[in-house]
Each structure stands twice: as C-alpha cells, then as structure tokens.
Design an enzyme around this catalytic site. Structure first.
Site: not given
Ligand code: 13P
Length: 332
Positions: A177, A219
């Site tokens: 991510e 992600k």
């Molecule tokens: P948000 O959709 O609130 O940004 O959270 C997703 C997430 O996993 C952030 O690390």
C-alpha cells in the site's frame, strides 16, 4: 511459498462484486477518531466498536476480507466469541496490518519511512496460526516541494519487497500500500507524476527480490488533486488519470488492485470507483479497500447512540453495498 494458495487467496479477495474493508486503524488513530466524537478512548470501547463491525449481518455479500489491527485479532465479542472465528464463519478472509507506522526519513522534511520489519517473520508465524490469509503494509508519501524524494521512494520499496517476500513465504498474500497523501494543493497532474514514478520504482524492486506478482494486491491511492487544490477533480477525470496511470505502471499479471479512500468524502470515493468501471475491460480486478468511506456513517451513528448497534450496522452494510455496486459500475 505456495503460489497456488497465494493466487487463490488474492482471487478471493478481489472477486466481483466484493471489496475489502479496512478496520485496521492503529490504537492511536482509532482513539483520535473516537476523541473527536466524544467516545471514551479505552480498549473496551475499541472492542465494542470492532464487535459491531465484525458482527454486521449480511456484510459478507459485499466484503471479501477485513484488514484488522493486532489488538482486534485477539479480541472477542461480549459473549466470548473470537472475532476471528466470526469472520471465518462468514467466509471473510482475515487480514492483518503488520507495519508499525512511520518515522521521518533522513532530513528531508515530509519524507517518511515505514517501520515493522524487525521480528516480522515471527509475528507472521503467529498471525498465520490465528487464521490470517493476507496482510497489509502501508507507506505514505507527501507531495511537496522536495517530497517525496527518490531516496525515500527507494527505501520504502525495499521494505515493501522484504515484507512481501516474508508474507509469501508464509503463504500470506501481501497488500502493498503506497499511499500518496491527498493533503496539499497539488494538481491531479502532479499526483499522476508522483504515483507513476513511485510505481516504477516499486515493481522492479519487488520483482528482483523474487516477489510473486500474481500473489500480491496493490492498494493504492487514486490519482486525484490535493484536498486544498483550487481545481477539485471530477469522477470522470479521476477515473481517466487513475486508469491511465495504473495501466502504464502496474504489471498486468498482478493479483488485483484496490483503493484506499484516503480522506476523500465518502460518496466521492464511491463515485470515483464507479466511474472507473464505466470503462470496458480492465487488465486486473479493481475494487475498493476503504476504511473511512465505509465506516464513517456507522461510527457517527454509534458515537451518538452506542446502544443502537443495529442502526449502526445497517449503515455499515449499506455503505459496503454502495461500494460493491460501484465496483461493477452500477452505483447510482
Ligand atoms: P481509508 O479508506 O480510511 O483511507 O483507509 C484505508 C486504509 O487502509 C489506510 O491505510
């Protein structure tokens, strides 16, 4: 590394019309959200709130996996059922956030490096026993005058590779991510440039470390103008820039791509995902992995009236449903 298991898990997580729910806020983040709403910042209140999220009836129609925080995978309902057993009984995959937050990277103000490699292999052994099938590691990048620096992007990519390989050695699907933060007044073009450059750094490093690409999920943040930019991006524009960027800079054989909501308005995140699915065939499964954009209505309702759990759960499931519809371009 068992690539069949990895591939199967990745496929399950992004199976249409489902997405992933992120409930992995760290204790600090969860407490700060509670504080703003006047909810006591205790372990018991966090448990109570997570019980609401985990036990919401029918959510498994829209949600394939829950990303949890370490505290949550150890907790149980008030009547003693383990959260992990509840998720398993609904055939929802259990995910675990394994990074341990960020710290400043070098002296370049705004650059951050993600922590958490120390002892990770042992922690993965334990999470696997608990039933986790996927994990998450988040790095953040600020768009600023001198950020993110190439050194910082490289260092985070090296950590992504070490983390992803360790997960795959445990047959756990790593979510990689890289979040380009929405804070700031950058343009959508600037966001495109940074996102593209970062992806171009990450994937070669993952591949040369031996990470099995069909067994990971990316992600990512959407390509979008900064929150304080004069020119806010419309859904069609976000869809166009984001898809162009992902098509050009993400390998076509990746297990799947999911989005974080990253501080977008709840409906904005839904409309943007919906717009991406107006386009014909995409090279990879593309869905949501929202935290706030799905939890917000439920959290607000529960904070006002914590005795009406059913009302909050209804709002949670409705938000999951809206995003499920968006993941197939059918949100209206
Ligand atoms: P948000 O959709 O609130 O940004 O959270 C997703 C997430 O996993 C952030 O690390």
């Amino acid at each position: 590394m068992n690539i069949d298991i990895l591939k199967r898990t990745a496929n399950r997580l992004v199976i249409s019309p489902k997405g992933i729910l992120a409930i992995d806020e760290s204790t600090k983040t969860c407490n700060s959200r509670f504080e703003k709403l006047g909810v006591p910042t205790t372990e018991e209140k966090r448990r109570e709130y997570r019980e609401l999220l985990v036990t919401a009836k029918g959510i498994e129609k829209y949600i394939s996996g829950y990303i949890c925080f370490d505290e949550t995978v150890r907790q149980s309902t008030k009547d003693g059922k383990k959260f992990t057993d509840i998720l398993k009984s609904k055939k929802i995959d259990i995910g675990i956030k394994v990074d341990q937050g960020t710290k400043d990277f070098g002296t370049n103000i705004g650059d951050k490096i993600t922590l958490g490699l120390d002892g990770l292999s042992l922690r993965l052994d334990e999470y696997k026993k608990i039933g986790a099938t996927f994990a998450k590691w988040r790095a953040i990048y600020n768009i600023g005058e001198n950020t993110p620096s190439e050194d910082c992007m490289n260092a985070n990519a090296e950590s992504f590779a070490k983390y992803a390989l360790l997960c795959q050695e445990h047959d756990i699907v790593p979510i990689v991510e890289p979040e380009i933060l929405i804070d700031g007044d950058h343009t959508i073009e600037e966001c495109y440039e940074v996102t593209a450059k970062n992806l171009d750094i990450i994937f070669p490093i993952l591949k040369s470390a031996g990470v099995y690409i069909p067994g990971i999920i990316l992600k990512t943040s959407m390509v979008i103008a900064g929150k304080s930019s004069q020119n806010q991006s419309a859904p069609d524009e976000v869809a166009e820039f984001t898809l162009k960027c992902l098509k050009a800079h993400v390998p076509a054989d990746i297990g799947g791509i999911v989005f974080l909501s990253g501080g977008q308005e709840d409906e904005e995140a839904t409309l943007n995902l919906n717009a991406m699915h107006k386009s014909k065939r995409l090279p990879w499964p593309l869905t949501f992995s929202y935290g706030r954009a799905i939890q917000n209505p439920a959290l607000n309702s529960w904070a006002k009236n914590s005795t009406d759990v059913i009302a909050a759960q209804k709002l949670l499931v409705e938000a999951a449903k809206r995003n499920s519809q968006a993941s197939v371009g059918k949100y209206k």
